[in-house]
Design a protein around this motif. Sequence first.
Motif, PDB file in Angstrom:
ATOM      1  N   TYR A 685       0.818  -1.221   0.000  1.00  0.00           N
ATOM      2  CA  TYR A 685       0.000   0.000   0.000  1.00  0.00           C
ATOM      3  C   TYR A 685       0.847   1.265   0.000  1.00  0.00           C
ATOM      4  O   TYR A 685       0.322   2.379  -0.029  1.00  0.00           O
ATOM      5  CB  TYR A 685      -0.891   0.040   1.247  1.00  0.00           C
ATOM      6  N   ALA A 686       2.177   1.098   0.104  1.00  0.00           N
ATOM      7  CA  ALA A 686       3.025   2.254   0.384  1.00  0.00           C
ATOM      8  C   ALA A 686       2.882   3.350  -0.672  1.00  0.00           C
ATOM      9  O   ALA A 686       2.705   4.530  -0.344  1.00  0.00           O
ATOM     10  CB  ALA A 686       4.480   1.809   0.491  1.00  0.00           C
ATOM     11  N   LEU A 687       2.912   2.950  -1.937  1.00  0.00           N
ATOM     12  CA  LEU A 687       2.862   3.945  -3.002  1.00  0.00           C
ATOM     13  C   LEU A 687       1.507   4.644  -3.019  1.00  0.00           C
ATOM     14  O   LEU A 687       1.414   5.848  -3.242  1.00  0.00           O
ATOM     15  CB  LEU A 687       3.126   3.238  -4.341  1.00  0.00           C
ATOM     16  N   HIS A 688       0.455   3.863  -2.743  1.00  0.00           N
ATOM     17  CA  HIS A 688      -0.892   4.441  -2.716  1.00  0.00           C
ATOM     18  C   HIS A 688      -1.008   5.496  -1.609  1.00  0.00           C
ATOM     19  O   HIS A 688      -1.473   6.610  -1.853  1.00  0.00           O
ATOM     20  CB  HIS A 688      -1.921   3.326  -2.497  1.00  0.00           C
ATOM     21  N   VAL A 689      -0.537   5.148  -0.441  1.00  0.00           N
ATOM     22  CA  VAL A 689      -0.622   6.081   0.690  1.00  0.00           C
ATOM     23  C   VAL A 689       0.216   7.321   0.407  1.00  0.00           C
ATOM     24  O   VAL A 689      -0.211   8.458   0.653  1.00  0.00           O
ATOM     25  CB  VAL A 689      -0.171   5.386   1.996  1.00  0.00           C
TER      26      VAL A 689
END
Lengths: 882, 482
Positions: A685-689
């Motif tokens: 989820y890192a890139l989304h967050v």
Amino acid sequence: MNLASTLRHGNRIHFKYRNWQLIRDSSTAPVSVPNHARVVVCGGGVIGTSVLYHLTKLGWKDIVLLEQGRLSCGTTWHAAGLIGQMKSGMTETKLAQYSRSLYKELNELDEHTGWKECGSLLVARTRDRMITFHGAAARGKVLGIEVHILTPSEVKTLAPLLRVDDLEGGMWVPTDGVAGPSDIVMTLSSLAKRQGAQVFEDCRVEKVYMKDNAVSKIQTTLGSIECEYFVNCAGMWSYHLARDGTKGKKIRCPLHPVEHFYVVTKPFGIDPMLPVIRDQDGGIYVREWSGGLLAGGFDTVAKPVFHEGVPDDFQFKLFPEDWDHFQELLQAMLHRMPSFHDAELRHMTNGPESFTPDGKFILGEVPEMRNYFVATGMNSHGIVSAGGVGKVMAELIVEGESSVDIWQHDVKRFLDLHNNRKYLKDRATEIVGKVYRIAYPLSDYSTSRKLRTSPLYTRLKSAGAVYSQSCGFERPMWFDIDSEDFMDVDRSFFYRTDNSFGKPIWFDAVREEYFACREGVALIDMSSFTKLELKSASTEVVDFLEHLCSNGVDIPIGHVIHTGMQNYRGGYECDCSLVRLAENHYFIIAPTVQQTRCMRWIRLHLPKDGSVNVSDVTSMYTGINVIGVKSRDLMSEVTEVSVSSADFPFFRCKEIDVGYATGVRALSLSHAGELGWVLYIPNEYALHVYDCLLNAGKSYGVRHAGYLALRSLRVEKLFAHWGQDLTPTTTPLEAGRAFRVKFNRDFIGKEALLAQKENGVCKRFVQLQIHDHDLENDVWPWGGETIYRNGKLCGMCTSAAYGYTLNRQCVIGYVYDKDTKTGNLLPIENDFMLKNAEFQVEIAGKLFPAKVFIYSPKLVSVKAPTSQYVATQPWSANQQAA
Amino acid sequence: MAAVLSNSLRQQSKLNHYHLKTLKCWLSRTHVKCFPRNTYPKLTPRQVSNLLRQNDMIVELGEKSSIKYFESNQLAANHPVEDRRAEAKCLKTPGTLFGVFDGHGGVACAQAVSERLFEYIAVSLLPYHVLKDCARSIKSDAVMFDLLEWYRHENDYVNTDLSAVYRKSLEHYIDELLSLAEFEDDFDMKLAMEAAFSRLDCDIGQEVSHCSKGSLNLESLEVAFSGCTACVAHIDGPHLHIANCGDSRAVVGYLDDNGEWATNKLSHDHCSDNPLEVARIRSEHPSNENSTVIKSERLLGELIPLRAFGDFRYKWPKTTLQGLLADTHQSRLLIPHHYLSPPYLTALPEVHYHRLTPRDKFLIIATDGLWEQLDSNKTVKLVAEHISGKQTLDPYMPHTEHVKLGDLNNRLLERKTGLANRARDTNVASHLIRNALGQSEHGIDHAKLSMMLSLPPEVTRNFRDDVSVTVIYFNTEYLAHI
């Protein structure tokens, strides 16, 4: 004198590749090793014999040293034997200082060590080199080593053979000297034997066995030995002995041998008392040798050898001469000593020398099993450090703790990645040249890089991130958004120091990041932190952590505390943030460099019944620090959880949704005393967050920030970092963190801390704000500077940074009061700092007045003062202040 | 026969303008920073090296010679390769022969010339009494009279189909030489080389009709209707003769007065870039043919080299050709346009003599496949760098008892340039081919090399030609002492 040294001192011919076996004394009767010993030391080089000697000095007798060939046959026998005490770090200097006094004393007792006190003379080609000499002189003052800073003409007087017209100056250490490596080995081993230790040559260690995760038995070519402790001092062989020689375990011992050179000339009237000369800017050293010179050095790009493994029989052997490779050093020698031109060559020595990936030694108990110790990876400083290393190792084995703090050299600083052969080989090419190169502030390696990266790496890189690595993890130091060429791979990838001790190129860029972190909002990628989870079926984990942590851990669910894990002396084994996720579930955030060390400390104390389970989740989460006074507003845009100061105050943790992502652990702290949240996001989820934060952050002027901005923020507020300011030899009381110790319960180190409370602390952690410092022209403080109180030396800095709010250079460190007569430290009260005290900080030989603070200073000009956290007070006091 | 002829016609045209344009366009694309879309190196560096080196060879010659050793290599663009090379030592006279042969319109002519030319030269050089022995033994059908000791690469192909025919022709030549030798005793190297070239070419033409009892010999026809250039070096002590016919080239690299590397070109390219050659051809034909005899930079608008073996379409009278081709539909196509005053083409070589001095370090002979990519000066420079790099392959050891460190350092400094020049290929011919194919603004570009070596067979020829390179290193000490 043994055969090896006879050969070296006598009329020496080439005996490269001659098999030592042929000229061995054949009268050695077949022997077998004892069935049992308390300690088995493997390796008869200078380190192994010193460990043996010091164990006997501490009264242990039932100890055995095993050498697969003959004593000193690996690297020791061809070492140059330089004993220079002024090393780059305090620990190395202390070890060298002890070695020197040991060799000198033994020699005076007619125990031959070849000690010759000819002093050492270091010359500087540049002003930057002179700055490092001033640093060394300051360390010399702290440790009581006589160091003189010289002008070029004074250099000429001490060593007339030197060319000095291109020098800035020099440094003279009169108590330095040279010793005979083979003599030291023979003397230490025979002294140890006299005390009951046994030495077996021609005996190779084949396998180390363990029982209950501790060393139990050593199998050798002459039989097996049951033992309690094993010490791997196998030098260049230690990597493979550790990795492949342990039954059921792979022990890390990251080092790689390289070719290492020196030449010896025929006699040409050199004074036997010629000081050892080091021209580090040319990469070379020179000493007198039988009326001629022995000259060697550290090549810019070294030649790794034995990549596939070191042959067992590479004993008293050398590599073929490589003159083309040596030319670089020969040129420097000829440049520095014009008379060297006409000196005739006697021989070149090209032997193996082992280097570690960070140029520090490998010492201590390995994290993989109990009672397995290593002392190796000496990076060409084996002889000069052997005395100190032997002493420290003996203390660690006998007493569990050492008199000199060796955490920087501790084998527990490594991860598996460091043991990768390719990684080691590539780094070895670079690390050798670094031995003599000026260690500029914050400099980093260019080899073996881009190994561990966060999911945001490429995005941040294209945003201008300039990276530096820690434990192989690439961390953004600052963002170069002005340069045209930041997309150039090398430019942005490697941390580019501008090779200066003064104002750095990033000064203005970091100022902007800093103020974004305070007055706006910024994102910092903090993924490299060690992340652990502890669980138990019931509340066993609470009891366990209560025992391990000095702060009370039985906190409400969703709360966060900072706590130390102390050792038995009350020192910081680890300093971490601890989150209670559930009754029986904790989440721990620890420094990057603690990944192995902290895990090992926890594992060591886990309940034997297996009721508490610990797992390393470092690689599962990406950490983004959302920091700054506008962080609350930004957070409220990306998550539906209320982040108001009432609903989500400081030091809480909630699992929240950000955008479409779930399971994000949000901790309301910033590691810098500012309002902020650190989000631990499952990697996918890192890139989304990150994108959510960037998009929503546009209207708040969100920026990227790096570790340099963070450093400035924390030093300005007197925040301590483990590894720099907090170490295994500093306690919470000394660090001004007593409010984080809960004495109403039992925990490791409590007795020591209580005793310290009773007797008073002898050093105190303070901040000094430096006055009259010219930002543009004066040398900057970078840590390691000496502190004076009313003209008397009273301490050293541990960290330094420019405080952008205070508009001053800030340093933090420990001050103490030393009894000039006895040399003992005296207990100090706050009055020592606050009453009738004028402080000064010495930077590169120049004294600057400084104002001392024992609490975090109040920082003005911030729009929302309530969002500040003061590190030197309990949280309750913070709340009251608000 | 029709097939033979049409094949020769099809392969006649060399690199034309369209192809050149494509090549330039392609190459300019490789120079931009990014690769063209969907382009990635298809070969690994090791594969590239293997392809480049598969035909390389190095031969050391004895110390008592002006030649220390030679290195040679060949890289195909055509399938099969149309270049040939040959190296041989003359056994009955002093001297060593080196040749490169660039075939066109098929491989037959180059194959024949590479096998036969040295024999023709060798017998042309023989003194009268040796020639007599030679004639006797060749007629006795006993053991072949050994004229030459060949240095061959294992991949080199030797054709034996026509050996009887070839031997008969050589026999005739020897007989004629014997009869001539009775009258002449002045030996002239230049004349001997010219005679050998002309005679061989003449025999190639004759064999088409003579050898097979009236009927045409198809194999001989294939030789005669394909063509090839030849560049041959004869080295005997300090005497270097280059006989060149066509657009291959021979270049000597030497150290000039200042100790700098310099180039001595020992042959003229026989192509339309050479005004003397164009003038020669125009002068040999009526002036009304001025515009047709060299057209589009080609002989009669078709052939690039202006001298060659074989290619009897440009040599025989129109009637002879028509007689040969009467039974084919393509006869009109096979006779060139404006074929008014044959012969247009000759195999007569230009012979250069150069006396070698100790300053001359090496001789490069190569087909135009190399010279299209590298000029003479650049090639000499590359070989010179390769020499200095090669000198440092062995580690330096101070040998004497009394070595001063200053002197030692000076020796090491001299080696520094050599170390920097250490090439990937130990064989200099491979080194030259690698540079010819892979050179770019920033050194040798692997992507370009890979592209050049992995082209589909049907387009390879559009981007590069067959390359044959032989580099002969001279023995300076030997040359200094004669």
